[in-house]
Design a protein around this motif. Sequence first.
Motif, mmCIF file in Angstrom:
data_model
loop_
_atom_site.group_PDB
_atom_site.id
_atom_site.type_symbol
_atom_site.label_atom_id
_atom_site.label_comp_id
_atom_site.label_asym_id
_atom_site.label_seq_id
_atom_site.Cartn_x
_atom_site.Cartn_y
_atom_site.Cartn_z
ATOM 1 N N VAL A 30 0.848 -1.181 0.000
ATOM 2 C CA VAL A 30 0.000 0.000 0.000
ATOM 3 C C VAL A 30 0.891 1.240 0.000
ATOM 4 N N ILE A 67 -3.894 5.781 3.963
ATOM 5 C CA ILE A 67 -3.703 4.986 2.741
ATOM 6 C C ILE A 67 -4.295 5.748 1.562
ATOM 7 N N LYS A 69 -3.336 4.623 -1.878
ATOM 8 C CA LYS A 69 -3.345 3.741 -3.040
ATOM 9 C C LYS A 69 -3.045 2.310 -2.595
ATOM 10 N N LEU A 70 -3.744 1.358 -3.209
ATOM 11 C CA LEU A 70 -3.557 -0.056 -2.901
ATOM 12 C C LEU A 70 -2.920 -0.771 -4.085
ATOM 13 N N VAL A 74 -4.401 -6.727 -2.275
ATOM 14 C CA VAL A 74 -4.466 -6.258 -0.889
ATOM 15 C C VAL A 74 -5.893 -6.395 -0.392
ATOM 16 N N HIS A 78 -8.282 -0.248 3.075
ATOM 17 C CA HIS A 78 -9.022 0.571 2.125
ATOM 18 C C HIS A 78 -8.385 1.943 1.979
ATOM 19 N N ILE A 79 -8.553 2.533 0.804
ATOM 20 C CA ILE A 79 -8.115 3.909 0.596
ATOM 21 C C ILE A 79 -8.859 4.806 1.587
ATOM 22 N N ALA A 100 1.463 -4.741 3.003
ATOM 23 C CA ALA A 100 0.137 -4.663 3.607
ATOM 24 C C ALA A 100 0.052 -5.406 4.936
#
Length: 323
Positions: A30, A67, A69-70, A74, A78-79, A100
């Motif tokens: 992430v 966060i 961007k993932l 993952v 969550h964003i 992650a």
Amino acid sequence: MRAIVAASTGGPDVLEFRNLTVPEPSAGEVRIRVLKASVHFADIKKRKGTKGSGTPGILGLDAVGIIDKLGQDVKGLHIGDRVIAFAKSGSYAEYAIANAVLVYPIADHVDSSVAAACPVPSFLSFMLLERVGRLSKGEAVLVHAASGGTGLTLVQLARKLGAGKIIGTVSADQKAALPLELGADVCITYDNFPDSVRNLTDGAGVDLILDSLAGNIMEDSFTCLAPYGRLVNYGNASGAAGGIKTSDVHASCRSLLGYSLGTTRKKRPEDLKFIADRVISFVEKEDITFPSIKEFKLEDAFKAHQLMESRTHAGKIILHITD
């Protein structure tokens, strides 16, 4: 992105303020917009070239952030999540990449400075006391470097986990106030500390010693460790190795143990994931606190390093990076 980079090894003056390309997360990673990051002695050692190899680059082990961007695959994150994390790419920057499995949500009510201060000392202290040191209720504990970030957390968590007498060591009497305030029964200096420990325990010694110094301190520590006691070494801040004779171990049933949070992050990150909820709960409920936090702007990272190397500050030192 704004970042601090150690372009070569050396003193605090090698830390350079730069604008770099924002990194992209790979699968299982992430990207975090970093709010604040903690400063550690490991950063100092990496900057000096005594830890790791090659150009130090972006320093920083951990951070609190959001966060943004993932990477692929993952799950469970969550964003927009507010998290603490152990950074893969360094955390002295506006954006950091983390595996992650080493990213953990933390409640919004936890102050960002506290959240930035907590990852290494809280996870490390829990592992040292419960998993490696196997602390039992009522046991006597000796915490070396008790006025440092991890030392202060060890004192609090040892009390929370049911330790009996807690003895802290400090380099000077003026550093004793915080450990005593946070749960140590007594704080002593390193001068003749084995004799002091034996006197404080009626000659029995302590059951668990937590040592980040090594060298002569570790060797002397073993002389005040009770039968069946455990000495856990988790650092070598003294810069010297310590030696223990096997003849001092087997007959007394005492144990010498080692632990590295860095090695665990690399080789057994699932161990930290397994304990994360419990550790973070201590922070969210203020069962462990982080007093005496000193904060610097990102561009003043060299001042943060100077303060840490001066060994005059008791508590945590962090960098404010973004709002």
